[in-house]
Design an enzyme around this catalytic site. Structure first.
Site, PDB file in Angstrom:
ATOM      1  N   ARG A 203      54.092 -31.738 -34.025  1.00 19.29           N
ATOM      2  CA  ARG A 203      54.124 -33.213 -33.918  1.00 19.29           C
ATOM      3  C   ARG A 203      53.919 -33.694 -32.487  1.00 19.29           C
ATOM      4  O   ARG A 203      54.411 -34.738 -32.106  1.00 19.29           O
ATOM      5  CB  ARG A 203      55.411 -33.794 -34.492  1.00 19.29           C
ATOM      6  CG  ARG A 203      55.603 -33.483 -35.955  1.00 19.29           C
ATOM      7  CD  ARG A 203      56.491 -34.513 -36.621  1.00 19.29           C
ATOM      8  NE  ARG A 203      56.520 -34.272 -38.041  1.00 19.29           N
ATOM      9  CZ  ARG A 203      57.429 -33.535 -38.652  1.00 19.29           C
ATOM     10  NH1 ARG A 203      58.413 -33.004 -37.976  1.00 19.29           N
ATOM     11  NH2 ARG A 203      57.360 -33.351 -39.949  1.00 19.29           N
TER      12      ARG A 203
ATOM     13  N   LYS B 179      40.501 -39.430 -25.758  1.00 19.70           N
ATOM     14  CA  LYS B 179      39.802 -39.182 -27.032  1.00 19.70           C
ATOM     15  C   LYS B 179      39.855 -37.691 -27.296  1.00 19.70           C
ATOM     16  O   LYS B 179      39.414 -36.903 -26.459  1.00 19.70           O
ATOM     17  CB  LYS B 179      38.342 -39.625 -26.945  1.00 19.70           C
ATOM     18  CG  LYS B 179      38.118 -41.080 -27.273  1.00 19.70           C
ATOM     19  CD  LYS B 179      36.629 -41.345 -27.390  1.00 19.70           C
ATOM     20  CE  LYS B 179      36.348 -42.795 -27.681  1.00 19.70           C
ATOM     21  NZ  LYS B 179      34.904 -43.091 -27.674  1.00 19.70           N
TER      22      LYS B 179
ATOM     23  N   GLU C 146      25.646 -39.186 -17.494  1.00 16.91           N
ATOM     24  CA  GLU C 146      26.833 -40.053 -17.656  1.00 16.91           C
ATOM     25  C   GLU C 146      27.052 -40.892 -16.391  1.00 16.91           C
ATOM     26  O   GLU C 146      27.434 -42.060 -16.469  1.00 16.91           O
ATOM     27  CB  GLU C 146      28.094 -39.225 -17.949  1.00 16.91           C
ATOM     28  CG  GLU C 146      28.053 -38.413 -19.241  1.00 16.91           C
ATOM     29  CD  GLU C 146      28.028 -39.254 -20.519  1.00 16.91           C
ATOM     30  OE1 GLU C 146      28.385 -40.441 -20.483  1.00 16.91           O
ATOM     31  OE2 GLU C 146      27.610 -38.710 -21.563  1.00 16.91           O
TER      32      GLU C 146
ATOM     33  N   LYS D  89      35.946 -45.828 -15.610  1.00 13.59           N
ATOM     34  CA  LYS D  89      36.429 -45.420 -16.934  1.00 13.59           C
ATOM     35  C   LYS D  89      37.875 -45.837 -17.131  1.00 13.59           C
ATOM     36  O   LYS D  89      38.264 -46.343 -18.178  1.00 13.59           O
ATOM     37  CB  LYS D  89      36.267 -43.912 -17.111  1.00 13.59           C
ATOM     38  CG  LYS D  89      36.886 -43.392 -18.403  1.00 13.59           C
ATOM     39  CD  LYS D  89      35.907 -42.863 -19.380  1.00 13.59           C
ATOM     40  CE  LYS D  89      36.529 -42.588 -20.732  1.00 13.59           C
ATOM     41  NZ  LYS D  89      35.976 -41.442 -21.409  1.00 13.59           N
TER      42      LYS D  89
ATOM     43  N   ASN E 175      29.392 -46.321 -24.599  1.00 11.34           N
ATOM     44  CA  ASN E 175      28.415 -45.659 -25.472  1.00 11.34           C
ATOM     45  C   ASN E 175      26.987 -46.060 -25.130  1.00 11.34           C
ATOM     46  O   ASN E 175      26.061 -45.758 -25.894  1.00 11.34           O
ATOM     47  CB  ASN E 175      28.709 -45.980 -26.936  1.00 11.34           C
ATOM     48  CG  ASN E 175      30.040 -45.406 -27.368  1.00 11.34           C
ATOM     49  OD1 ASN E 175      30.476 -44.379 -26.837  1.00 11.34           O
ATOM     50  ND2 ASN E 175      30.714 -46.068 -28.294  1.00 11.34           N
TER      51      ASN E 175
ATOM     52  N   HIS F 289      24.138 -43.826 -25.917  1.00  9.62           N
ATOM     53  CA  HIS F 289      24.626 -42.762 -26.796  1.00  9.62           C
ATOM     54  C   HIS F 289      24.219 -42.959 -28.259  1.00  9.62           C
ATOM     55  O   HIS F 289      24.126 -41.991 -29.003  1.00  9.62           O
ATOM     56  CB  HIS F 289      26.152 -42.644 -26.707  1.00  9.62           C
ATOM     57  CG  HIS F 289      26.612 -41.986 -25.431  1.00  9.62           C
ATOM     58  ND1 HIS F 289      26.317 -42.487 -24.184  1.00  9.62           N
ATOM     59  CD2 HIS F 289      27.324 -40.849 -25.208  1.00  9.62           C
ATOM     60  CE1 HIS F 289      26.846 -41.709 -23.251  1.00  9.62           C
ATOM     61  NE2 HIS F 289      27.454 -40.705 -23.845  1.00  9.62           N
TER      62      HIS F 289
ATOM     63  N   HIS G 271      22.534 -39.760 -29.485  1.00  7.62           N
ATOM     64  CA  HIS G 271      23.092 -38.828 -30.476  1.00  7.62           C
ATOM     65  C   HIS G 271      22.094 -38.556 -31.592  1.00  7.62           C
ATOM     66  O   HIS G 271      21.957 -37.417 -32.058  1.00  7.62           O
ATOM     67  CB  HIS G 271      24.364 -39.411 -31.097  1.00  7.62           C
ATOM     68  CG  HIS G 271      25.564 -39.313 -30.192  1.00  7.62           C
ATOM     69  ND1 HIS G 271      26.603 -40.198 -30.244  1.00  7.62           N
ATOM     70  CD2 HIS G 271      25.874 -38.423 -29.219  1.00  7.62           C
ATOM     71  CE1 HIS G 271      27.507 -39.862 -29.327  1.00  7.62           C
ATOM     72  NE2 HIS G 271      27.080 -38.790 -28.696  1.00  7.62           N
TER      73      HIS G 271
END
Ligand code: GLY
Length: 364
Positions: free
Chosen positions: A124, A146, A188, A230, A248, A251, A255
């Protein structure tokens, strides 16, 4: 050593420091011993990073009187799946890891995302610390919490938002980073400059050769700027309800292009092409003056990243892939477009026809 604080939702417990410097291993261990004292540390890393740095980390922890061990996963995206999670969780149990254990993610995006995910669910949740060893990790994926693993149906489909307790970015890792990995990071960095920092874009335009030669002073400045951008986005929108989507930029199509290439295009190459496509779409939709596209293309080319889509790519296949991604989200394609350098916005009404036109225009 530079230090930036990520202040989350005024919850002091989940706020953390990003520390950036060159050759900071000793100071990192002292800070971990002081601020993240634990009965046990488990360093999760991959086979490449372990070979290069695993022993130095074990020695440094041992010399500080800290109990640390290493768990290794095979290098590469193929480790980012639920069987690796099960395998690592089993090994953590066998090693006696409990809620008094701190995990250390020593590696690039795969190790960071995987370790963060395990940390968020093991018993947990246990604390974890990010030690990014790639440029992408240092400017982007180690910050913001993330975490994810992939499913056969697509990337990052199982995951959580779970913040690390600290991030330690050591520029020494970049000395051994392969060129293509370094270029992924440059993509990036260019993204951050286009969405948020015209001054950094100018700096890149004027100093790309030195940056490509991994000038430490330049890299320190750039990495710190990206981390600052960021962190300020994550502070406002930790769970990507709105503002965080601007990260994004490039992206969405990136992607899709990566997937259609069967991942022969690297992430950085996909993002580079995606950023040019987003700039071109911004022009076609009358948001951006046309000459800004040339500026975006020039800095991307200067970084050694592609500006043309391989002629063999079928635009309809790229669009079909975009639609697949759309179904996985909220049935809308959120394109990040720009009004000028430093002024991104999310647009959800880019037509398929326009996307097709831009893809065709960009063919080699
Ligand atoms: N890499 C994009 C984000 O962290 O939101």
């Amino acid at each position: 050593m530079r230090s930036l604080k990520v202040n989350l939702d005024k919850k002091t417990l989940s706020s953390y420091e990003i520390r950036i410097g060159k050759g900071i291993l000793d100071r990192m261990i002292l800070l971990i011993a002081k601020n993240n004292k634990a009965a046990r540390y488990v360093i999760i890393t991959d086979s490449h990073v372990n070979r290069l740095y695993g022993q130095a980390f074990l020695t440094a922890f041992a010399e500080a009187g800290l109990n640390a061990s290493i768990l290794e996963v095979p290098a590469g995206e193929s480790s980012k799946n639920i069987s690796t999670v099960m395998d690592i969780a089993g090994k953590l149990l066998a090693a006696g890891a409990d809620r008094g254990t701190v995990l250390i993610a020593l590696g690039g995006g795969v190790v960071g995302d995987l370790t963060g995910f395990i940390a968020s669910i093991y018993m947990r949740s246990v604390p974890y610390i990010q030690v990014p060893t790639t440029l992408v990790g240092q400017v982007d994926s180690s910050i913001g919490g993330k975490t994810a693993v992939d499913l056969p149906q697509g990337k990052n489909l199982l995951g959580t938002f779970y913040q690390p307790r600290a991030v330690f970015t050591d520029l020494n890792f970049l000395d051994t980073l392969p060129e293509n990995e370094f270029n992924n990071g440059l993509a990036e960095i260019i993204k951050y400059s286009i969405i948020e920092d015209e001054k950094m874009l100018k700096f890149l335009e004027e100093n790309m050769d030195a940056v490509k030669n991994r000038d430490s002073g330049h890299l320190l400045k750039i990495i710190e700027t990206c981390c600052r951008i960021k962190k300020s986005i994550v502070e406002i929108d930790e769970r990507e309800q709105g503002l965080r989507r601007i990260l994004n930029f490039g992206h969405t199509l990136g992607h899709a292009l990566e997937a259609v290439s069967d991942y022969t295009l690297s992430h950085g190459e996909g993002v580079a092409l995606g950023m040019i496509a987003a700039a071109r779409l911004s022009v076609k939709m009358h948001y951006l003056p046309e000459d800004e596209v040339a500026r975006v293309e020039k800095v991307i080319a200067g970084a050694g990243l592609p500006v043309k889509i391989p002629a063999s790519f079928i635009s309809d296949a790229v669009i079909a892939r975009l639609k697949m991604d759309k179904k996985k989200k909220d049935d809308v394609i959120h394109f990040v477009l720009i009004k000028k350098i430093g002024m991104p916005f999310v647009n959800s009404s880019v037509s398929e026809k326009l996307i097709g036109d831009v893809l065709e225009e960009m063919k080699a």
